[in-house]
Motif scaffolding. Sequence first.
Motif, PDB file in Angstrom:
ATOM      1  N   LYS A   2     -16.736  -7.926 -35.204  1.00  0.00           N
ATOM      2  CA  LYS A   2     -17.787  -8.391 -36.109  1.00  0.00           C
ATOM      3  C   LYS A   2     -19.192  -8.107 -35.542  1.00  0.00           C
ATOM      4  N   THR A  29     -14.040  -6.997 -44.235  1.00  0.00           N
ATOM      5  CA  THR A  29     -14.636  -8.154 -44.898  1.00  0.00           C
ATOM      6  C   THR A  29     -15.596  -7.672 -45.971  1.00  0.00           C
ATOM      7  N   ALA A  74     -18.345  -8.582 -46.406  1.00  0.00           N
ATOM      8  CA  ALA A  74     -19.709  -8.563 -45.859  1.00  0.00           C
ATOM      9  C   ALA A  74     -20.267  -7.142 -45.819  1.00  0.00           C
ATOM     10  N   LEU A 116     -22.269 -11.863 -43.146  1.00  0.00           N
ATOM     11  CA  LEU A 116     -21.040 -12.520 -42.708  1.00  0.00           C
ATOM     12  C   LEU A 116     -20.986 -13.968 -43.194  1.00  0.00           C
TER      13      LEU A 116
END
Length: 595
Positions: free
Chosen positions: A273, A513, A515, A584
């Motif tokens: 991440k 994700t 995001a 995120l």
Amino acid sequence: MKKMKCKKIKWKKIIGKKITEVITGVLITGASLMILGGCNTSKDLSGAGKTENNSAETILTAFVQQSVASDDGIWEGWGAQKLYEDTNIKVDFYASGNEVEQKLKQYMAAGNLPDIIGFRDLDEVQLLMDADLLLPLEEYENLLPAIFKTEEYQSAIAYTMENTSNGTGKLFFMPTSIGPVSYNAYNWVPLLQWDAYKMAGAPKLDTLEDYLDVVEKMVEIKPVTESGEKVYGFSLFSDWDKYSALEIASLSYFYGIDSEYVSTLMETNILTKETNSILKEDSFYKRALKFYFEANQRGLLDPDSATQSYSNLEKKYSEGRVMFSWFSWLWGNYNNVSSGHVNNEERPDGYANILASDMKIYEAPDQVIGRNWYFAISKNCKNVKKACEFLNWLYDPEVEQYLYNGPKGGVWERKSDGEPYVTEKGWDVINEKSEDLMPAEGGGSFQNGVYHFNGLGLQASTLMDDGYTISYRYWPSSLNVDETLMQKEVNEMLGKDVLAEYLYENDMVAKSTIAVNMIPPVSDVMENKIAEIGEVVRGDSWDLVYAKDENTFEDLWQNMVKKAKDLGMDDVEKYYKKAWKEALKKAAEFENTDK
């Protein structure tokens, strides 16, 4: 907004379930990533999308950046025929191909924007929003019921209006590919020519760099095609380059690293991440450049890579002139049954998934808000009503099912219990997707239904009320189609019939994700800075690949980094680090809910 009457499409998680249950996978070497979907209907779709329409013929212009089609002109074939029957509309496509961002700016400058625009990132959308050149779709809600009354689109609409509308709360563009990620649909997977790989001893690969030795052996075994054409280990194209050498950067997806969606100047590690500049000394981008530099030093890289178009490259794959591919679908027609390779009884051949053991293949997120590919109507449009009618048609779930599968009775049928299945003749049409074999009014090839759009409203693995997916690729009977001889050999080697099962069993998946789709467009000042940096990085990257020796490579790298930093690369990195952190947090609001 009112919701449509059809029941809500179920987003079912399928990993961990047996592949014989409801959603099923695609055979390992037959993966294709067209991403269409729709809302369930149990009725015959031959009349899907039709409206009361007595108007005269209308021709709309369209420029679709995300399309892989480089040709232009009036859309033809069975998909176009349905559009005309339903709406009396024809679509005149502007060619995409090379430098689509620059082409769009030229259309803007000339006051010649097409009626319909397909975008492949938010930056281009932002450019047109800032210039007030896009139609606010919510003002035409009565003309767009397929969008505003389809329940599955509502989260994407709400997110777009709230977060990417220049603070206006309007809907200037509509996302695509909304819904659950398609099972076994991996865009970036390493492929090797199967016969040459076997003849090289089918060696185990542990890292990306191992492909260099393996491919070198493969080229020694097959230096030319049967027709005498030179074979390359690696070949690239530059059509899609923006701020980096994009197809070089794409190797990052073998390791769960996004190098496009957040920014082509950043690489975002889905597992950790973290996001960082592609110009860091230990970046994957430098590793990828070094990989192709080494390939060139060994005489394995096609010298046309920096300048050739995608269509030229695809032709080389069709002729079997390239040993390695980084897209799961990039093999031209070499894997088509009619090409005579995959079912050759003496030497089965084709492009097959051959992975290094350290890889973590990027898996797209469930697209709750859609992906960063969009459709919009320009204010330049002189017939807004017909443009809305077209966009409504394009987002109609029933139309999407028609475009993706073809008409019932042509390629597919239903069993007495209602289960859909592709007919034997239908598989011939699908497998020879670019051949003019479509048994439907308008004719043409199977890919004529979606080729110019590349992605529509809903994901292919979306379940309908009858328990079957919108796409034929995930119907239970699709797994019962006879494997090719090459597929059987590859599957035996991997010990699995479906790539997803092999990847998950060996912990080789990096699940992304949403995001990555939540990075806001940058300001004009930042955009100019990024464009200047991108011009340096894009050009210098190819110089690095073709550097005469390693010392020159290192000197060029350091010089590129210095020039980029002088232009403000540190500011760009700082901006995206902050934007990523916020994305995120926002993504967690959607991903932590029960779908």
